[in-house]
Design an enzyme around this catalytic site. Structure first.
Site, PDB file in Angstrom:
ATOM      1  N   THR A   1      -9.595   3.726  11.250  1.00  0.00           N
ATOM      2  CA  THR A   1     -10.018   4.527  12.397  1.00  0.00           C
ATOM      3  C   THR A   1     -11.509   4.366  12.710  1.00  0.00           C
ATOM      4  O   THR A   1     -11.900   4.312  13.890  1.00  0.00           O
ATOM      5  CB  THR A   1      -9.701   6.014  12.131  1.00  0.00           C
ATOM      6  OG1 THR A   1      -8.357   6.117  11.664  1.00  0.00           O
ATOM      7  CG2 THR A   1      -9.847   6.836  13.395  1.00  0.00           C
TER       8      THR A   1
ATOM      9  N   LYS B   1       0.882  -1.172   0.000  1.00  0.00           N
ATOM     10  CA  LYS B   1       0.000   0.000   0.000  1.00  0.00           C
ATOM     11  C   LYS B   1       0.916   1.217   0.000  1.00  0.00           C
ATOM     12  O   LYS B   1       1.552   1.523   1.010  1.00  0.00           O
ATOM     13  CB  LYS B   1      -0.912   0.004   1.228  1.00  0.00           C
ATOM     14  CG  LYS B   1      -1.809   1.231   1.265  1.00  0.00           C
ATOM     15  CD  LYS B   1      -2.609   1.331   2.552  1.00  0.00           C
ATOM     16  CE  LYS B   1      -3.205   2.728   2.655  1.00  0.00           C
ATOM     17  NZ  LYS B   1      -3.875   2.939   3.949  1.00  0.00           N
TER      18      LYS B   1
END
Lengths: 257, 65
Positions: free
Chosen positions: A207, A96
C-alpha cells in the site's frame, strides 16, 4: 546476500501488486523498486473473461520470483487449500501464509497460523508466515518448520510504521540466525530504514507504494531506504547519549582574552 | 445436474470438470480448481467426474499484497 529457503536474493525489498491505479504504473513501480519478489493472490475468475491471464502474463514478462499469498483466508482449511491451488497454478512451493483473525485489524490468527504452517511444511511448502511480533508465536512457527518469519510492524495498510520497537528488537535479537522480513504497516521510507537498522533482513510493502502520489518515485525511495537501513545496521549505529559531546577537537582551541 | 460454481448455481450437462470449464466458458490458461474444498489439479480435470450438488471454485491470479 539474502537467502530465502536456499535461494539467493539481491534485493531486500519485496513488493505487492495490488491497488495500483493502472497496470503500467504497477509495472513501472516494480521496476523502480528493483525487487526480485512480487506477491500475488488467487481470486475467483469470471466466465468468458480470462481476467487472470492478462494480469499474470503482464507480471510473468518481468521474470521475477512470485510469492503467492493466502490473503483473505480465515481458517486453517481455507489457507491450506488456497496454498495448494497456488502451487498448482504458479508451480512454486513458496507461500505467504496469511490466516486472518480479526476483520478490523487484519491481525493474524496466530493459533491457526501455526497449525496451517505445520500442515503446509509437511506438504512440502516453503512457508513465509505473516505473523505478529510475538516472540512465543515466532518460536512455534519455527518449530512448525518455518525458516523465515514475517512479523508485522503495524496493521496491514495502516502506514503507521513500527508501533512496538521493543517487541521488534526482542524478536530480532532472540532469533539472530533466522531470516525476518517486516511485512505490513510500513508507510514511509524512513519506517523501512528504521526496521532495517534494527537488523531485519528485508521488508514487504504494497500500500505504501501503490497509494503514494507517485508510486514509481516512492518505489525508488523505499529501495534506497532499505539499502540505507541495511548498510547502517552493519556499520553499527551510534547509540544516543544524554549529554552533548563536541565533535570538533577541544585541544588546540584558541583562547582570546 | 445442478452445481455451485464460484458461489452461483448453474444447471449444466458437463460430466467432468474439464467439460464444465468449457461449457461455462472459463477459457483462461491460468486457472486453479477445487471441488468440494479439495484441489483438483489441471491434469486431473479431464477425469474428475462431477456429481449433483458439487461446489466448484475456479480461481485465477490476481493482484495481491
Amino acid at each position: 546476500m539474502l537467502k530465502l529457503y536456499g535461494v539467493e536474493i539481491s534485493s531486500r525489498l519485496m513488493l505487492g501488486t495490488a491497488q495500483y491505479s493502472s497496470p503500467a504504473i504497477l509495472i513501472d513501480a516494480i521496476k523502480a523498486s528493483q525487487t526480485e519478489i512480487i506477491t500475488v493472490s488467487l481470486r475467483r475468475e469470471m466466465s468468458g473473461v480470462k481476467s487472470g491471464d492478462g494480469f499474470w502474463s503482464l507480471l510473468r514478462s518481468l521474470g521475477l520470483r512470485v510469492l503467492p499469498n493466502t490473503a483473505g483466508c480465515h481458517t486453517v482449511k481455507e489457507a491450506v487449500l488456497t496454498a495448494h491451488m497456488a502451487r498448482d497454478i504458479f508451480s512454486t512451493d513458496w507461500v505467504k501464509l496469511e490466516v486472518i483473525g480479526n476483520h478490523d485489524t487484519l491481525q493474524p490468527d496466530v493459533f491457526a497460523l501455526v497449525e496451517a504452517a505445520r500442515i503446509l511444511t509437511e506438504d512440502g511448502f516453503k512457508v513465509f508466515p505473516y505473523t505478529t511480533d510475538d516472540l512465543v508465536v515466532a518460536e512455534r512457527l519455527l518449530e512448525a518448520g518455518c525458516e523465515v518469519l514475517m512479523p508485522w510492524c503495524a496493521p496491514i495498510g495502516s502506514a503507521m510504521g513500527p508501533m512496538n520497537l521493543h517487541a521488534l528488537r526482542s524478536i530480532r535479537g532472540h532469533f539472530p540466525g533466522i531470516v525476518m522480513i517486516v511485512d505490513a504497516g510500513l508507510g514511509r521510507p524512513s519506517h523501512a530504514a528504521a526496521v532495517m537498522e534494527l537488523g531485519f533482513d528485508a521488508v514487504l510493502l504494497n500500500t505504501a507504494v501503490a497509494k503514494a502520489g507517485d508510486p514509481v518515485a516512492m518505489a525508488q525511495a523505499f529501495a534506497k531506504a532499505v539499502d540505507a537501513g541495511y548498510l547502517a545496521h552493519h556499520a553499527v549505529v551510534l547509540e544516543p547519549r544524554d549529554m552533548a559531546v563536541p565533535s570538533t577537537p577541544v585541544i588546540g582551541r584558541a583562547v582570546f582574552t | 445436474m445442478k452445481l455451485i460454481v464460484n458461489g452461483y448455481e448453474h444447471e449444466v450437462s458437463a460430466q467432468s470438470l474439464e467439460a464444465l470449464l468449457r461449457e461455462l466458458a472459463f477459457e483462461g490458461e491460468w486457472l486453479a480448481t477445487a471441488v468440494n474444498s479439495e484441489l483438483v489439479r489441471a491434469n486431473e480435470r479431464k477425469n474428475h467426474a462431477l456429481k449433483d450438488g458439487d461446489r466448484i471454485e475456479i480461481l485465477t491470479p490476481k493482484q495481491g499484497g
